[in-house]
Motif scaffolding. Sequence first.
Motif, PDB file in Angstrom:
ATOM      1  N   ILE A  54       0.840  -1.197   0.000  1.00  0.00           N
ATOM      2  CA  ILE A  54       0.000   0.000   0.000  1.00  0.00           C
ATOM      3  C   ILE A  54       0.875   1.247   0.000  1.00  0.00           C
ATOM      4  N   ALA A  88     -11.097  -4.228   2.972  1.00  0.00           N
ATOM      5  CA  ALA A  88     -10.218  -5.194   3.641  1.00  0.00           C
ATOM      6  C   ALA A  88     -11.034  -6.253   4.379  1.00  0.00           C
ATOM      7  N   TYR A 234      -4.605   3.493  -1.477  1.00  0.00           N
ATOM      8  CA  TYR A 234      -4.842   2.230  -0.790  1.00  0.00           C
ATOM      9  C   TYR A 234      -4.776   1.026  -1.722  1.00  0.00           C
ATOM     10  N   VAL A 237      -4.432  -3.241  -0.960  1.00  0.00           N
ATOM     11  CA  VAL A 237      -5.167  -3.800   0.170  1.00  0.00           C
ATOM     12  C   VAL A 237      -5.434  -5.291  -0.015  1.00  0.00           C
ATOM     13  N   THR A 258      -4.877  -8.238   6.441  1.00  0.00           N
ATOM     14  CA  THR A 258      -5.429  -7.221   5.548  1.00  0.00           C
ATOM     15  C   THR A 258      -5.943  -6.025   6.329  1.00  0.00           C
ATOM     16  N   THR A 262      -3.939  -2.481   6.444  1.00  0.00           N
ATOM     17  CA  THR A 262      -4.631  -1.313   5.908  1.00  0.00           C
ATOM     18  C   THR A 262      -4.763  -0.228   6.967  1.00  0.00           C
TER      19      THR A 262
END
Length: 478
Positions: A54, A88, A234, A237, A258, A262
């Motif tokens: 990310i 996510a 993002y 993700v 995840t 994130t």
Amino acid sequence: MPVTGTAPQPAPSAPPTPEAPTPGATARDRHDDTGRHARRFGLPVATALVMGNIIGGGIFLLPASVAPYGTVSLVAFGVLTVGAIALALVFGRLAERDPRTGGPYVYAREAFGDFAGFLAAWSYWITTWVSNAALAVAAVGYLDVLIPVNGHRWTACLAALALQWLPALANFAGTRYVGAVQLVSTVLKFVPLLLVAVGGLFFFDPAKLGAFNATGHSPVGAVSASAALLLFSYLGVESAAVSAGEVRNARRNVGRATVIGTAGAALVYLLGTLSVFGTVPHDRLVRSAAPFSDAVDAMFGGTWGGWAVALAALVSMTGCLNGWTLLSAQTPYAAARDGLFPAAFARRRRGVPTVGVGVTVALASLLTVYNYVSGSAKVFEVLVLVTTFTATVPYLLATAAQVFHLAAGRREAVDRARLVRDAVVTAVAAAFSIWLVAGAGYTAVYQGVLFLFAGIIVYAVLAGRRRGGADRRDGGRA
């Protein structure tokens, strides 16, 4: 298959395990795939994979990019963070049900059939190798601060190629080394980022923030405008879900990695941007080419911030290339196992789909060389812009797969006790995915659709060969 009018195949009651050998693999292939260099990722490495993918090099320019909108851009960051975490959570729920390598490809194919699965794999593959070329070219700019390489075109080109092939060599060495490089690079790049994100709060001066809304438009319009620049912060993700087959206890750890990855990336984004806003005067920040360097210089004095940030950015991008190189081969690997990509992509050694890594880095290298030979970044920039659309196609298909399971009320796909929560989270994730497509812009969507149409031709060839092979086998048995 859906392309010929047949309905999608029903979900298998027990999906194949990630460790299942590739059909047709030799004994040597299976031995090589389970050697000491092939090691499955635990939660820390899976989380580092998500955070590292990310957070690439864009974080080092983001504060200056959104500064013209004012601190309202922090609100946009908050809204996007909610959408990214919802996405996510959806990936985590889908991975609980089907923890195979491939992520969005696996989810789309299981829900909607071969054609949807192929589109997810094809678009994601395009995204990865074009993005890798873009990352390497951008990383040369940071390398030039430390070692002058941009003065000569071919020196810069060789540097960009080296930045792509070094992570590829780590991948060829096996998942054991991929995980080690990813963990170390993630830690190293977070040290300077956290220095600014947390340390900057002690030097924070509200007088330097500038106007809340510097656009002259309504707050809602300002949020939407700044979000257009932040929407793709993002991307990545899905990293743990794509590599689910290499994650230990994937049904549990993919979702956890995840969400944690994130949320961690979001925290760094928000705190880093806020700290830069509060340490660098607004009128200077909007013109800054190195906002984190300016923040370090403002905090501690001197001019060493440029070197420090350049080194951090270079480490960040190298780690990002390491993770994306693995992901670039995982989705084609999963599709090849199902006959939707050429069979060569299904070959693995030491836990890594080596053919996929090789083909992907070769394509990225050719694109990089073309960028320097042409002497103009225009075509290259157009291709990179296309990836902002192709990256969202797998997200939409994966989210649609979760919507399908919720709407169908299938017991094996949906925990009824969490039905309401899952429905709300999925709705937010769907809205976020559609927003991503809208944020790509008309040109990117138009050209991205052309890339998808090219994939349809590829699918038609592969599907025809599969059908012909099946017919010949049936004829032989008759």
